[in-house]
Scaffold this motif. Structure first.
Motif, PDB file in Angstrom:
ATOM      1  N   ASN A 223       0.870  -1.271   0.051  1.00 14.31           N
ATOM      2  CA  ASN A 223       0.110   0.122   0.045  1.00 14.31           C
ATOM      3  C   ASN A 223       0.936   1.125   0.006  1.00 14.31           C
ATOM      4  N   PRO A 224       0.849   2.302  -1.003  1.00 10.45           N
ATOM      5  CA  PRO A 224      -0.044   2.143  -2.217  1.00 10.45           C
ATOM      6  C   PRO A 224      -0.018   1.090  -3.030  1.00 10.45           C
ATOM      7  N   CYS A 225      -1.042   0.679  -3.957  1.00  8.43           N
ATOM      8  CA  CYS A 225      -0.642  -0.561  -4.565  1.00  8.43           C
ATOM      9  C   CYS A 225       0.074  -0.052  -5.990  1.00  8.43           C
ATOM     10  N   ILE A 226       1.202  -0.269  -6.344  1.00 13.08           N
ATOM     11  CA  ILE A 226       2.012   0.173  -7.574  1.00 13.08           C
ATOM     12  C   ILE A 226       1.320  -0.086  -8.827  1.00 13.08           C
ATOM     13  N   ASP A 227       0.634  -1.319  -8.916  1.00 14.55           N
ATOM     14  CA  ASP A 227       0.193  -1.841 -10.267  1.00 14.55           C
ATOM     15  C   ASP A 227      -1.124  -0.923 -10.434  1.00 14.55           C
ATOM     16  N   ALA A 228      -1.858  -0.682  -9.428  1.00 16.17           N
ATOM     17  CA  ALA A 228      -2.930   0.191  -9.757  1.00 16.17           C
ATOM     18  C   ALA A 228      -2.429   1.811 -10.377  1.00 16.17           C
ATOM     19  N   VAL A 229      -1.491   2.144  -9.644  1.00 15.67           N
ATOM     20  CA  VAL A 229      -0.996   3.818  -9.986  1.00 15.67           C
ATOM     21  C   VAL A 229      -0.589   3.801 -11.583  1.00 15.67           C
ATOM     22  N   ILE A 230       0.033   2.475 -11.857  1.00 14.21           N
ATOM     23  CA  ILE A 230       0.749   2.495 -13.180  1.00 14.21           C
ATOM     24  C   ILE A 230      -0.395   2.486 -14.228  1.00 14.21           C
ATOM     25  N   ARG A 231      -1.406   1.475 -13.734  1.00 14.30           N
ATOM     26  CA  ARG A 231      -2.507   1.451 -14.972  1.00 14.30           C
ATOM     27  C   ARG A 231      -3.293   2.784 -15.066  1.00 14.30           C
ATOM     28  N   SER A 232      -3.696   3.276 -13.744  1.00 17.60           N
ATOM     29  CA  SER A 232      -4.465   4.651 -14.078  1.00 17.60           C
ATOM     30  C   SER A 232      -3.856   5.699 -14.517  1.00 17.60           C
ATOM     31  N   VAL A 233      -2.486   5.935 -14.295  1.00 18.22           N
ATOM     32  CA  VAL A 233      -2.035   7.061 -14.797  1.00 18.22           C
ATOM     33  C   VAL A 233      -1.660   6.870 -16.323  1.00 18.22           C
ATOM     34  N   PHE A 234      -1.389   5.695 -16.855  1.00 16.17           N
ATOM     35  CA  PHE A 234      -1.236   5.288 -18.151  1.00 16.17           C
ATOM     36  C   PHE A 234      -2.453   5.420 -19.003  1.00 16.17           C
ATOM     37  N   ASP A 235      -3.582   5.147 -18.214  1.00 12.30           N
ATOM     38  CA  ASP A 235      -4.882   5.394 -19.030  1.00 12.30           C
ATOM     39  C   ASP A 235      -5.243   6.585 -19.446  1.00 12.30           C
ATOM     40  N   CYS A 236      -4.535   7.567 -18.532  1.00 13.04           N
ATOM     41  CA  CYS A 236      -5.091   8.967 -19.021  1.00 13.04           C
ATOM     42  C   CYS A 236      -3.812   9.947 -19.371  1.00 13.04           C
ATOM     43  N   HIS A 237      -2.748   9.443 -19.224  1.00 10.63           N
ATOM     44  CA  HIS A 237      -1.281   9.984 -20.014  1.00 10.63           C
ATOM     45  C   HIS A 237      -0.323   8.800 -20.149  1.00 10.63           C
ATOM     46  N   PRO A 238      -0.397   8.798 -21.448  1.00 11.32           N
ATOM     47  CA  PRO A 238       0.453   7.638 -22.307  1.00 11.32           C
ATOM     48  C   PRO A 238       1.961   7.989 -22.184  1.00 11.32           C
ATOM     49  N   HIS A 239       2.376   9.203 -22.029  1.00  8.53           N
ATOM     50  CA  HIS A 239       3.865   9.778 -22.030  1.00  8.53           C
ATOM     51  C   HIS A 239       4.365   9.253 -20.603  1.00  8.53           C
ATOM     52  N   LEU A 240       4.363   7.873 -20.340  1.00  5.83           N
ATOM     53  CA  LEU A 240       4.909   7.283 -18.984  1.00  5.83           C
ATOM     54  C   LEU A 240       6.184   6.491 -18.925  1.00  5.83           C
ATOM     55  N   GLY A 241       7.080   6.585 -18.074  1.00  8.39           N
ATOM     56  CA  GLY A 241       7.885   5.686 -17.699  1.00  8.39           C
ATOM     57  C   GLY A 241       7.881   5.324 -16.163  1.00  8.39           C
ATOM     58  N   VAL A 242       8.331   3.899 -16.197  1.00  8.92           N
ATOM     59  CA  VAL A 242       8.123   3.261 -14.857  1.00  8.92           C
ATOM     60  C   VAL A 242       9.557   2.891 -14.509  1.00  8.92           C
TER      61      VAL A 242
END
Length: 311
Positions: A223-242
């Motif tokens: 907690n916080p869930c990293i998987d959830a943060v990656i997916r939700s941010v990518f859904d609205c902002h594809p210029h994403l790195g991890v």
């Protein structure tokens, strides 16, 4: 797509143009004289946006008659856009676009693409750093070699509720050249900034503004869930790195698997330097990780992507 606006308020018309034109193209402007001359009856607009906040429009019989016709489709607007905060104007724009999509379903996908492009135009590239056990030390090493850059970083570090304030203070200490803040709804994303993701939340980005969404992780240690943060941010902002740093378990691997081949870049801390090895190792096992190194090496790689030299 042809959208007409019926209004005599020049400020209102300017705001209609500012908010809608990037998505629907140039607007066709009508005032009362056009209505009285019969131009609304022969308009080639797909949709007429009727400004009911304008008393001149409300009192015009010809405009009211247009509301009763089947073509063009009329949408009623009754808000003073000038009195709204910018984020409220964006919310109004989004609702209006949804109404246009319902009226013109064949153009819905085109509108969605243009909306995403407009919303992300002035937003910096976003990077998510996921970490758990051993993460605080890895973050210290990472930020110690990271120069100022025109990007924004979200740190999703597994932590207890009591440890959140301590983690925020630690980030401020290890990243003095960056603006470090707790991520909060309504916050506008700025470059050269680091945002700590609160527990029980994930992140949504709307027109460059952070919105927290409740997301209760199943385990205190995740907690916080990293998987959830990656997916939700990518859904609205594809210029994403991890970047996946030291940690136990497999949180983060599901998120990077979802965006494999679509993200700007995916990196992970190498096995040898990780205090807890399972999280970055599991990330590598997905085949999505493109680069691995110790925290200092990850910082150098990130700086290289943006043409910067490390300290």
């Amino acid at each position: 797509m042809r959208i007409g606006v019926v209004s005599t308020n020049e400020v209102q018309k300017a705001l209609f143009t500012e908010l809608l034109a990037p998505l629907v193209g140039d607007l066709i402007m009508y005032d009362i004289s056009h209505a009285k001359d019969g131009d609304l009856e022969i308009s080639n607009a797909h949709i007429l946006l009727i400004d009911m906040a304008d008393s001149n429009v409300v009192e015009c019989e010809e405009v009211m008659e247009a509301l009763g016709r089947e073509e063009p489709i009329c949408l009623v607007h009754d808000k003073d856009l000038y009195a709204m905060a910018q984020r409220d104007r964006i919310s109004w724009r989004n609702r209006t676009i949804e109404e246009i999509k319902k009226a013109l379903p064949d153009l819905a996908s085109e509108l969605d693409e243009k909306k995403d492009e407009a919303d992300n135009k002035n937003v910096p590239d976003l990077w998510i750093i996921g970490a758990s056990s051993g993460g605080p030390q890895a973050l210290r090493q990472f930020f110690g070699d990271l120069p100022r850059m025109p990007i924004s970083i979200f740190v999703a570090q597994h932590m207890s509720e009591a440890g959140y304030g301590q983690m925020l203070a630690r980030l401020k200490d290890v990243a003095p050249g960056w603006g470090v803040q707790s991520a909060e709804s309504g916050m506008k994303i700025k470059p050269n900034s680091v945002y700590l993701v609160p527990r029980d939340n994930t992140i949504v980005i709307n027109a460059g503004v952070i919105h927290l969404q409740p997301y209760s992780a199943q385990s205190v240690s995740f907690n916080p869930c990293i998987d959830a943060v990656i997916r939700s941010v990518f859904d609205c902002h594809p210029h994403l790195g991890v970047i996946i740093l030291s940690g136990m378990g497999m949180d983060g691997s599901g998120g990077i698997r979802t965006i494999k081949g679509k993200a700007k870049m995916i990196m992970a801390q190498d096995h040898e330097s990780s205090g807890a090895k399972s999280m970055p190792d599991t990330a590598r096992n997905t085949g999505a990780v493109q680069y691995s190194a110790n925290p200092e090496g990850l910082a150098r790689k990130l700086a290289q992507i943006y043409g910067q030299k490390t300290f």
